[in-house]
Motif scaffolding. Structure first.
Motif, PDB file in Angstrom:
ATOM      1  N   THR A   1       2.067   6.594  -7.116  1.00 18.79           N
ATOM      2  CA  THR A   1       0.979   7.465  -7.578  1.00 18.79           C
ATOM      3  C   THR A   1       1.357   8.931  -7.418  1.00 18.79           C
ATOM      4  OG1 THR A   1      -0.656   5.788  -6.942  1.00 18.79           O
ATOM      5  CG2 THR A   1      -1.469   8.018  -7.319  1.00 18.79           C
ATOM      6  N   GLU A   2       1.954   9.264  -6.294  1.00 17.22           N
ATOM      7  CA  GLU A   2       2.398  10.638  -6.068  1.00 17.22           C
ATOM      8  C   GLU A   2       3.506  11.047  -7.030  1.00 17.22           C
ATOM      9  OE1 GLU A   2       3.535  10.660  -2.019  1.00 17.22           O
ATOM     10  OE2 GLU A   2       1.473  10.536  -1.224  1.00 17.22           O
ATOM     11  N   ALA A   3       4.274  10.081  -7.498  1.00 12.88           N
ATOM     12  CA  ALA A   3       5.354  10.379  -8.441  1.00 12.88           C
ATOM     13  C   ALA A   3       4.866  10.450  -9.881  1.00 12.88           C
ATOM     14  CB  ALA A   3       6.445   9.312  -8.317  1.00 12.88           C
ATOM     15  N   GLY A   4       3.574  10.327 -10.098  1.00 10.28           N
ATOM     16  CA  GLY A   4       3.022  10.431 -11.437  1.00 10.28           C
ATOM     17  C   GLY A   4       3.035   9.133 -12.214  1.00 10.28           C
ATOM     18  N   LYS A   5       3.281   8.011 -11.554  1.00  9.58           N
ATOM     19  CA  LYS A   5       3.284   6.707 -12.217  1.00  9.58           C
ATOM     20  C   LYS A   5       1.890   6.082 -12.152  1.00  9.58           C
ATOM     21  CE  LYS A   5       8.155   5.827 -11.111  1.00  9.58           C
ATOM     22  NZ  LYS A   5       9.126   4.902 -10.467  1.00  9.58           N
TER      23      LYS A   5
ATOM     24  N   ASP B   1       0.834  -1.202   0.000  1.00  8.65           N
ATOM     25  CA  ASP B   1       0.000   0.000   0.000  1.00  8.65           C
ATOM     26  C   ASP B   1       0.872   1.258   0.000  1.00  8.65           C
ATOM     27  OD1 ASP B   1      -2.070   1.757   0.161  1.00  8.65           O
ATOM     28  OD2 ASP B   1      -2.646   1.258   2.218  1.00  8.65           O
ATOM     29  N   LYS B   2       1.919   1.244   0.789  1.00 10.45           N
ATOM     30  CA  LYS B   2       2.827   2.390   0.858  1.00 10.45           C
ATOM     31  C   LYS B   2       3.543   2.617  -0.472  1.00 10.45           C
ATOM     32  CE  LYS B   2       6.934   4.046   3.312  1.00 10.45           C
ATOM     33  NZ  LYS B   2       7.948   3.726   4.347  1.00 10.45           N
ATOM     34  N   LEU B   3       3.993   1.521  -1.120  1.00 17.56           N
ATOM     35  CA  LEU B   3       4.699   1.638  -2.407  1.00 17.56           C
ATOM     36  C   LEU B   3       3.779   2.180  -3.497  1.00 17.56           C
ATOM     37  CD1 LEU B   3       6.696  -1.731  -2.355  1.00 17.56           C
ATOM     38  CD2 LEU B   3       7.618   0.572  -2.057  1.00 17.56           C
ATOM     39  N   ILE B   4       2.520   1.725  -3.494  1.00 17.17           N
ATOM     40  CA  ILE B   4       1.571   2.204  -4.503  1.00 17.17           C
ATOM     41  C   ILE B   4       1.311   3.699  -4.326  1.00 17.17           C
ATOM     42  CG2 ILE B   4      -0.801   2.005  -5.349  1.00 17.17           C
ATOM     43  CD1 ILE B   4      -0.739  -0.935  -4.584  1.00 17.17           C
ATOM     44  N   LYS B   5       1.175   4.165  -3.083  1.00 20.42           N
ATOM     45  CA  LYS B   5       0.956   5.593  -2.831  1.00 20.42           C
ATOM     46  C   LYS B   5       2.145   6.414  -3.310  1.00 20.42           C
ATOM     47  CE  LYS B   5      -2.128   5.086   1.164  1.00 20.42           C
ATOM     48  NZ  LYS B   5      -2.304   5.298   2.629  1.00 20.42           N
TER      49      LYS B   5
END
Length: 631
Positions: free
Chosen positions: A177-181, A170-174
């Protein structure tokens, strides 16, 4: 090829090529193919025959075969409203599913290609326990950089060490997402390739729904979906969580003992155009014929037959697990694995090959013996009596392995006690008691001669050890990575006296060394005797020349003078009669053998009669040496 062969000759050639190594390697013999396997083989032949039908008949037949097989698989694995893709490479289904998801998430991908992906990089998440190389293969086939692959660690503090860490995911996905991926797809395990663990599929599916990600599941434990009560050796698979996944890859051929049957990827998607663009569907009838062998086999086995095959595998796992509970020296992991030393694993795989055990190395547990009947029982025909034999071999091998491990340090210390004659050889890969090498004294020897002497003496020492009346196995050890002239001591029981064993090795080595030095001394005596004999002959010839004169030494003149005026010489002639000592070879050989086998007791040479005086040993060796020079 410059000539044609008839069918019989070609078939004989194929038969010989298949069976050419069976006599030397019995473990490589072909596995028996059951009736369901014959149905699969028949399907391959029928597919080749059907492919030559006219196009319309071929289209109708292949459509029926494909739809029937898809319907049966979806019903069998409780995967409603699914489609199926049949593929030879078991990774190919996941590759095409990734293309499907890319086409669905990037609307302009069909026209713009990779340029669309570069603006918002897709990310594929996989567990650290996934099969090796899978993520790299996906990136290569999809044209993505390795930075698009995210390897999610497994739990290290709470839960199983082989299950994906959901909180960390969950932390890696967030962060991505914040990095525009774009979080694209998650690969979860229903039975990891190494340890057979199943990820928390319910929580992972909820996470994928939250971030609009595709969930793909693969693993042998997908088989448990065929049961109404989905128990497996690694726990209970929640039916709803497993069937909620967006796609899953199955290997029915391996699970059901069907040779050369394709893998199957079941997936759900409502847009057939995107499925066609991803290569998951095809209008080519020949490609649809891949499902024919499985179509025949599923009809032959039926639902009950398939469930019974899988149930038999789970019973074998339960049987082995119950038997192993009585062996305190064995640690079990998930019911699928036994913690063992590497040598023992290989021994069991060799002694009971039909059990299907093999050796794996896990990151945390180390080297393990894997027993996974879900993958092997149907192919090998493993039965409960084979499990009984496996446990029997375990009870025989485990005690001797344990005693050997306990005595290894004692063997090392006892070897150092006999220094400098014995040298302990450190070899961590050797499963036995240890390895030693006898070090002969090397005064006055160059390095090359010393090495030759060392190998020769240790080879003779090994032969003497192998001739001892003992159950201990002495050998030259593994072929690769072994120092020259080493003697490896195998497994031993707990009643072996290590001190006596090392004393015996050292004593035999010293006997061999002393025997060699005695023969060297005798060789020196023989050499000096030859020089002395040559000097005596030369002196006798000179005395004869002085007494008889020069003329009598000439061949023709000497004969005439001796005829008319015979001379009475006071000098007796001396010669080396090499041919006369041939009968002494037998006595000398016996002497050498006797000297090696005993403490060099005096050797009595045989005499031709009672009146013949005994010939000294040195003289016998001296004559034998002269005879060798002549040869």
């Amino acid at each position: 090829m410059n000539y044609r062969s008839d069918v019989t000759t070609i078939l004989h050639l194929v038969h010989d090529l298949i069976h050419e190594d069976e006599e030397d390697n019995p473990s490589q013999q072909m596995q028996n193919v059951g009736e369901q396997g014959h149905m699969a083989l028949l399907g391959h032949s029928l597919a080749a025959y059907i492919s030559v039908l006219d196009r319309e008949r071929l289209r109708k037949l292949t459509t029926r075969i494909l739809s029937d097989t898809t319907l049966w698989l979806c019903k069998l694995f409780r995967y409603e409203n699914g489609s199926a893709y049949f593929h030879e490479d078991d990774r190919d289904g996941l590759v095409r599913v990734c293309r499907l998801v890319i086409n669905a998430r990037y609307e302009e991908y069909a026209s713009e290609g990779y340029a669309v992906l570069s603006a918002k990089q897709p990310v594929i998440y996989q567990s650290a326990s996934c099969r090796p190389g899978l993520g790299q293969h996906l990136c290569n086939q999809l044209g993505l950089p390795l930075s698009s692959l995210c390897r999610v660690p497994c739990n290290t503090i709470f839960g199983s060490q082989h299950q994906m860490d959901v909180a960390l995911l969950d932390k890696l996905i967030k962060e991505d997402t914040e990095a525009g991926k774009v979080p694209l797809l998650l690969i979860a395990n229903a039975g990891t390739p190494g340890a057979g663990h199943t990820d928390k599929l319910g929580r992972l599916k909820d996470l994928c729904d939250q971030y609009n990600m595709w969930l793909h599941v693969e693993g042998k434990c997908c088989l448990m979906l065929t049961f109404s009560c989905n128990w497996c050796v690694s726990g209970v698979i929640p039916i709803q969580a497993a069937t909620r996944c967006d796609s899953m890859t199955l290997a029915p051929g391996q699970w059901l003992g069907l040779p050369a049957v394709t893998a199957v990827t079941l997936y759900r998607h409502e847009d057939p155009a995107l499925s066609l663009a991803a290569g998951l569907t095809s209008s080519q009838p020949v490609e649809k014929l891949r499902a024919l062998p499985l179509w025949l086999s599923l009809q032959y086995l039926g639902h009950d037959g398939i469930v019974q095959t899988i149930r038999h595998a789970t019973v074998l796992s339960q049987q082995l697990l119950q038997k192993l509970k009585s062996l305190a020296s064995i640690k079990t992991s998930v019911g699928d694995f036994l913690m063992f030393y590497h040598y023992l694993c290989k021994q069991l795989a060799h002694l009971v090959p039909i059990s299907g055990v093999d050796v794996v190395e896990l990151e945390d547990e180390g080297i393990c013996l894997r027993f996974s009947p879900l993958l092997t029982a149907a192919i090998l025909g493993t039965q409960q009596k084979d499990i009984e034999e496996l446990v029997e071999k375990l009870t025989e091998l485990v005690p001797i392995m344990s005693s050997t491990m306990c005595l290894r340090q004692d063997f090392r210390e006892e070897t150092y006690r006999h220094s400098p004659w014995l040298r302990y050889i450190e070899d961590f890969c050797w499963p036995g008691l240890g390895a030693v090498r006898f070090e002969p004294r090397a005064e006055g020897m160059d390095e090359y001669r010393r090495k030759q002497e060392l190998e020769k003496m240790n080879a003779e020492l090994l032969k003497k050890l192998q001739d001892l009346d003992t159950d201990i196995i002495f050998s030259t050890g593994p072929e690769a990575g072994t120092e020259d002239g080493c003697i490896f001591v195998g497994m031993v029981t707990e009643d072996v006296d290590v001190s006596d064993l090392v004393d015996t090795i050292a004593a035999l080595g010293r006997d061999i060394e002393e025997s060699g030095r005695l023969l060297e001394n005798m060789t020196e005596v023989v050499r000096k005797g030859i020089l002395e004999a040559e000097l005596q002959l030369q002196k006798a010839n000179e005395e004869k020349l002085m007494e008889e004169g020069m003329l009598r030494q000439l061949p023709l003149v000497g004969s005439v003078l001796n005829w008319f005026s015979p001379v009475q010489s006071s000098i007796k002639g001396r010669t080396f009669n090499l041919a006369a000592v041939q009968h002494l070879k037998y006595g000398v050989n016996n002497f050498i053998k006797h000297a090696n086998a005993t403490s060099y007791a005096p050797f009595d040479a045989p005499t031709s009669s009672a009146n013949t005086r005994q010939i000294p040993t040195v003289q016998i060796l001296f004559l034998y040496h002269l005879n060798s020079l002549k040869d």
